[in-house]
Design a protein around this motif. Structure first.
Motif, mmCIF file in Angstrom:
data_model
loop_
_atom_site.group_PDB
_atom_site.id
_atom_site.type_symbol
_atom_site.label_atom_id
_atom_site.label_comp_id
_atom_site.label_asym_id
_atom_site.label_seq_id
_atom_site.Cartn_x
_atom_site.Cartn_y
_atom_site.Cartn_z
ATOM 1 N N LEU A 1 -8.060 2.180 2.887
ATOM 2 C CA LEU A 1 -6.692 2.276 2.875
ATOM 3 C C LEU A 1 -6.047 1.405 2.115
ATOM 4 C CD1 LEU A 1 -6.083 3.543 6.820
ATOM 5 C CD2 LEU A 1 -6.380 5.023 4.537
ATOM 6 N N THR A 2 -6.300 0.138 1.850
ATOM 7 C CA THR A 2 -5.716 -0.738 0.869
ATOM 8 C C THR A 2 -5.491 -0.335 -0.421
ATOM 9 O OG1 THR A 2 -6.331 -2.794 2.143
ATOM 10 C CG2 THR A 2 -6.071 -3.040 0.077
ATOM 11 N N LEU A 3 -6.563 0.573 -0.735
ATOM 12 C CA LEU A 3 -6.895 1.173 -2.139
ATOM 13 C C LEU A 3 -5.662 2.001 -2.397
ATOM 14 C CD1 LEU A 3 -10.435 1.741 -2.562
ATOM 15 C CD2 LEU A 3 -9.290 -0.397 -3.341
ATOM 16 N N LEU A 4 -4.879 2.497 -1.441
ATOM 17 C CA LEU A 4 -3.971 3.571 -1.424
ATOM 18 C C LEU A 4 -2.427 2.842 -1.721
ATOM 19 C CD1 LEU A 4 -4.624 6.150 1.376
ATOM 20 C CD2 LEU A 4 -5.269 6.125 -1.003
ATOM 21 N N PHE A 5 -2.392 1.487 -1.756
ATOM 22 C CA PHE A 5 -1.379 0.633 -1.800
ATOM 23 C C PHE A 5 -0.190 1.295 -2.742
ATOM 24 C CE2 PHE A 5 -3.459 -1.790 -4.931
ATOM 25 C CZ PHE A 5 -2.300 -2.167 -5.883
ATOM 26 N N PRO A 6 -0.723 1.824 -3.868
ATOM 27 C CA PRO A 6 0.347 2.126 -5.035
ATOM 28 C C PRO A 6 1.283 3.408 -4.569
ATOM 29 C CG PRO A 6 -1.858 2.007 -6.036
ATOM 30 C CD PRO A 6 -1.969 1.874 -4.590
ATOM 31 N N ILE A 7 0.444 4.233 -3.448
ATOM 32 C CA ILE A 7 1.338 5.191 -2.950
ATOM 33 C C ILE A 7 2.430 4.703 -1.976
ATOM 34 C CG2 ILE A 7 0.996 7.473 -1.523
ATOM 35 C CD1 ILE A 7 -1.813 7.516 -2.635
ATOM 36 N N PHE A 8 1.992 3.565 -1.229
ATOM 37 C CA PHE A 8 2.834 3.065 -0.168
ATOM 38 C C PHE A 8 4.133 2.561 -0.892
ATOM 39 C CE2 PHE A 8 -0.537 3.946 2.503
ATOM 40 C CZ PHE A 8 -0.213 4.305 3.780
ATOM 41 N N VAL A 9 3.691 1.705 -2.054
ATOM 42 C CA VAL A 9 4.715 0.927 -2.794
ATOM 43 C C VAL A 9 5.872 2.093 -3.459
ATOM 44 C CG1 VAL A 9 5.342 -0.335 -4.748
ATOM 45 C CG2 VAL A 9 3.173 -0.868 -3.134
ATOM 46 N N THR A 10 5.013 3.315 -4.105
ATOM 47 C CA THR A 10 6.091 4.171 -4.602
ATOM 48 C C THR A 10 6.945 4.779 -3.548
ATOM 49 O OG1 THR A 10 4.241 4.790 -6.159
ATOM 50 C CG2 THR A 10 5.954 6.269 -5.859
ATOM 51 N N PHE A 11 6.492 5.174 -2.333
ATOM 52 C CA PHE A 11 7.260 5.646 -1.340
ATOM 53 C C PHE A 11 8.312 4.681 -0.850
ATOM 54 C CE2 PHE A 11 3.817 8.926 0.511
ATOM 55 C CZ PHE A 11 3.855 9.552 -0.607
ATOM 56 N N TYR A 12 7.919 3.475 -0.775
ATOM 57 C CA TYR A 12 9.086 2.581 -0.547
ATOM 58 C C TYR A 12 10.112 2.508 -1.449
ATOM 59 C CZ TYR A 12 11.303 -2.088 0.492
ATOM 60 O OH TYR A 12 12.032 -2.812 0.758
ATOM 61 N N VAL A 13 9.740 2.575 -2.878
ATOM 62 C CA VAL A 13 10.784 2.451 -4.018
ATOM 63 C C VAL A 13 11.791 3.348 -3.834
ATOM 64 C CG1 VAL A 13 10.926 2.320 -6.371
ATOM 65 C CG2 VAL A 13 9.238 0.840 -5.122
ATOM 66 N N ARG A 14 11.153 4.863 -3.545
ATOM 67 C CA ARG A 14 12.036 6.050 -3.434
ATOM 68 C C ARG A 14 12.757 5.984 -2.142
ATOM 69 N NH1 ARG A 14 8.056 10.615 -6.509
ATOM 70 N NH2 ARG A 14 8.078 9.334 -8.697
ATOM 71 N N ARG A 15 12.523 4.797 -1.207
ATOM 72 C CA ARG A 15 13.107 4.957 0.077
ATOM 73 C C ARG A 15 12.717 6.268 1.119
ATOM 74 N NH1 ARG A 15 17.452 1.540 -0.097
ATOM 75 N NH2 ARG A 15 18.295 1.083 -2.273
ATOM 76 N N ILE A 16 11.199 6.684 0.706
ATOM 77 C CA ILE A 16 10.810 7.599 1.677
ATOM 78 C C ILE A 16 10.172 6.925 2.985
ATOM 79 C CG2 ILE A 16 8.814 9.327 1.946
ATOM 80 C CD1 ILE A 16 8.934 9.703 -1.323
ATOM 81 N N ILE A 17 9.807 5.702 2.736
ATOM 82 C CA ILE A 17 9.407 5.013 4.135
ATOM 83 C C ILE A 17 9.902 3.597 3.995
ATOM 84 C CG2 ILE A 17 7.212 6.072 3.902
ATOM 85 C CD1 ILE A 17 5.858 3.668 2.821
ATOM 86 N N SER A 18 10.158 2.864 5.129
ATOM 87 C CA SER A 18 10.927 1.622 5.405
ATOM 88 C C SER A 18 9.907 0.448 5.439
ATOM 89 C CB SER A 18 11.551 1.621 6.698
ATOM 90 O OG SER A 18 10.704 1.781 7.566
ATOM 91 N N TYR A 19 10.722 -0.706 5.110
ATOM 92 C CA TYR A 19 9.999 -1.928 5.200
ATOM 93 C C TYR A 19 9.189 -2.031 6.468
ATOM 94 C CZ TYR A 19 13.157 -3.693 9.060
ATOM 95 O OH TYR A 19 13.715 -4.080 9.929
ATOM 96 N N ALA A 20 9.518 -1.548 7.796
ATOM 97 C CA ALA A 20 8.665 -1.662 8.790
ATOM 98 C C ALA A 20 7.325 -1.173 8.450
ATOM 99 C CB ALA A 20 9.433 -1.038 10.030
ATOM 100 N N ASP A 21 7.314 0.269 7.904
ATOM 101 C CA ASP A 21 6.050 0.937 7.576
ATOM 102 C C ASP A 21 5.325 0.292 6.831
ATOM 103 O OD1 ASP A 21 7.109 3.275 8.959
ATOM 104 O OD2 ASP A 21 8.187 3.851 7.112
ATOM 105 N N ILE A 22 5.801 -0.265 5.800
ATOM 106 C CA ILE A 22 5.013 -1.144 5.055
ATOM 107 C C ILE A 22 4.400 -2.305 5.613
ATOM 108 C CG2 ILE A 22 4.895 -3.030 2.830
ATOM 109 C CD1 ILE A 22 5.009 0.053 2.091
ATOM 110 N N GLY A 23 5.166 -2.985 6.525
ATOM 111 C CA GLY A 23 4.719 -4.153 7.367
ATOM 112 C C GLY A 23 3.631 -3.803 8.199
ATOM 113 N N HIS A 24 3.673 -2.633 8.956
ATOM 114 C CA HIS A 24 2.638 -2.214 9.931
ATOM 115 C C HIS A 24 1.360 -1.974 9.105
ATOM 116 C CE1 HIS A 24 1.086 -0.120 13.226
ATOM 117 N NE2 HIS A 24 0.736 1.039 12.670
ATOM 118 N N TYR A 25 1.397 -1.109 8.059
ATOM 119 C CA TYR A 25 0.213 -0.895 7.139
ATOM 120 C C TYR A 25 -0.460 -2.259 6.538
ATOM 121 C CZ TYR A 25 -1.805 0.173 2.394
ATOM 122 O OH TYR A 25 -2.615 0.307 1.395
#
Length: 413
Positions: free
Chosen positions: A144-168
């Motif tokens: 799942l670490t290999l999916l980090f570009p997706i999570f970063v993209t979602f964060y930049v676009r405000r689709i997910i929050s800092y809490a979601d990134i922190g949990h991940y």
């Protein structure tokens, strides 16, 4: 093959199973891992569904995983799990009868069921192989670490929050950090994965989870390193010196990192608040409004003379603004009263010491318990609610279960 569902027998050739692990243990372990990562994986659906739908999916997934667990384990249940379910239901019913905020009680009961039933069922049934669990957790975290570009993209676009990134990042860094710092087998690959998750957590994640991860990693090295020779103490001293140097220049380091991140077009709430904290900003400025919650909860507990207010009390005291007090001692005092909270903390401490003595520090069951429980308690000082936190229920289930694996029929693979 008594005790094992025929469906499991037909899955005996699947590649996810280790040659030395019974398929039923493997399935149970993966069910628990799927539950732990449900929030992370469902965040991938954020571009298509709103938060309300994703929450409903999470509840539905919890029910689905629990039903699968019942089926593959042939509907066997432990006495501990039956007692737990009865106590939860009786407590919630009594709670709803004596308070006016019945809807809040029902909401939290749903949270308890979705968060606790699967881990409580599997662990009290003694259907988990903890060595396999820790190793599988590391494999899943690495993937799942290999999916980090997706999570970063979602964060930049405000689709997910800092809490979601922190949990991940925190979920990933626990098993990867253990593998890197304690087992030290795949050093290069583990270091790359560790660095990715560490950077994500520090820059885009939650301060509470960054601090939790750092403290837990240090404790891992101290508690679980086996060969404590001169090389170990030398490395420990060098690491301590490096940490001191970093701490003395932390403000400058964070400032440079914040400037670099800003130039990349990223907004780092985490770094900004860390810098404000180092600059001596007031508690209110760096606590995200927690001082008001603490004052409100303390006054509410004082008005009740320390007697329990039960489930939903924080929602009621804050008129629905907050569902918990952001402090584990206040939360336990609200739900169980001051006396009940003290009794539970003493019991939990006693059982933890007893478990460490019974299993030994090298036991994978204790290692798993340590990672989960220490993470929960560190988070819970300012950012985790025990009523809906799976880490709490996993640690609680281990403590009430005899540290002896039940005998299940071995399937030839």
């Amino acid at each position: 093959h008594g005790g094992v569902h025929p469906l499991v027998q037909s899955w005996g050739v699947m590649k996810i199973y280790d040659k030395h692990i019974q398929p039923l243990y493997a399935i149970n372990s993966w069910l628990l891992l799927c539950s732990l990562y449900s929030r992370v994986c469902l965040n991938l659906m954020a571009p298509f569904f709103n938060s309300s739908w994703i929450s409903n999916f999470r509840y539905g997934l919890a029910v689905f995983l629990f039903l699968i667990a019942l089926i593959v384990n042939r509907f066997r249940v432990s006495k501990s799990f039956v007692c737990y379910v009865l106590v939860v239901i009786m407590y919630a019913l009594t709670n709803s009868i004596v308070v006016s905020y019945k809807s809040y009680v029902l909401t939290e009961l749903v949270g308890i069921i979705s968060s606790s039933f699967l881990p409580m069922y599997l662990i009290t049934l003694q259907g988990i192989d903890y060595e396999y669990m820790v190793k599988s957790w590391k494999k899943l975290a690495s993937t799942l670490t290999l999916l980090f570009p997706i999570f970063v993209t979602f964060y930049v676009r405000r689709i997910i929050s800092y809490a979601d990134i922190g949990h991940y990042s925190h979920l990933n860094i626990l098993p990867i950090g253990f593998s890197l710092l304690v087992k030290r087998k795949d050093k290069f690959w583990d270091f790359v994965l560790f660095s990715i998750n560490g950077a994500l957590g520090l820059v885009l994640g939650s301060r509470t989870l960054v601090v939790t991860s750092l403290i837990l990693l240090i404790l891992m090295v101290i508690v679980f390193t086996e060969n404590k020779d001169l090389k170990y103490y030398f490395r420990l001293c060098i690491s301590a010196i490096c940490l001191v140097v970093v701490f003395l220049h932390l403000s400058e380091i964070l400032g440079l990192l914040f400037s670099f991140i800003t130039k990349l077009g990223l907004n780092s709430r985490n770094l900004y608040l860390f810098m404000k904290q180092l600059e001596g900003a007031g508690f209110e400025a760096i606590s995200s409004g927690r001082s008001w919650i603490y004052e409100t909860m303390l006054q509410f507990i004082k008005d009740r003379s320390g007697w329990p207010a039960g489930l939903g009390a924080a929602r009621y005291a804050t008129s629905g603004l907050y569902y918990y007090s952001h402090n584990v001692f206040l939360d336990f005092s609200l739900v169980f009263g001051i006396l009940g909270a003290m009794v539970f903390f003493l019991w939990y401490t006693h059982r933890t010491i007893k478990l460490a003595v019974q299993l030994g520090l090298k036991s994978y069951e204790f290692i798993f318990f340590f990672l989960i429980s220490v993470s929960f308690w560190l988070q819970s000082f300012m950012g985790a609610y025990f009523v809906t936190h799976q880490f709490f229920y996993i640690s609680f289930a281990i403590l009430i279960t005899k540290p002896k694996r039940a005998k299940l029929t071995r399937i030839r693979v």
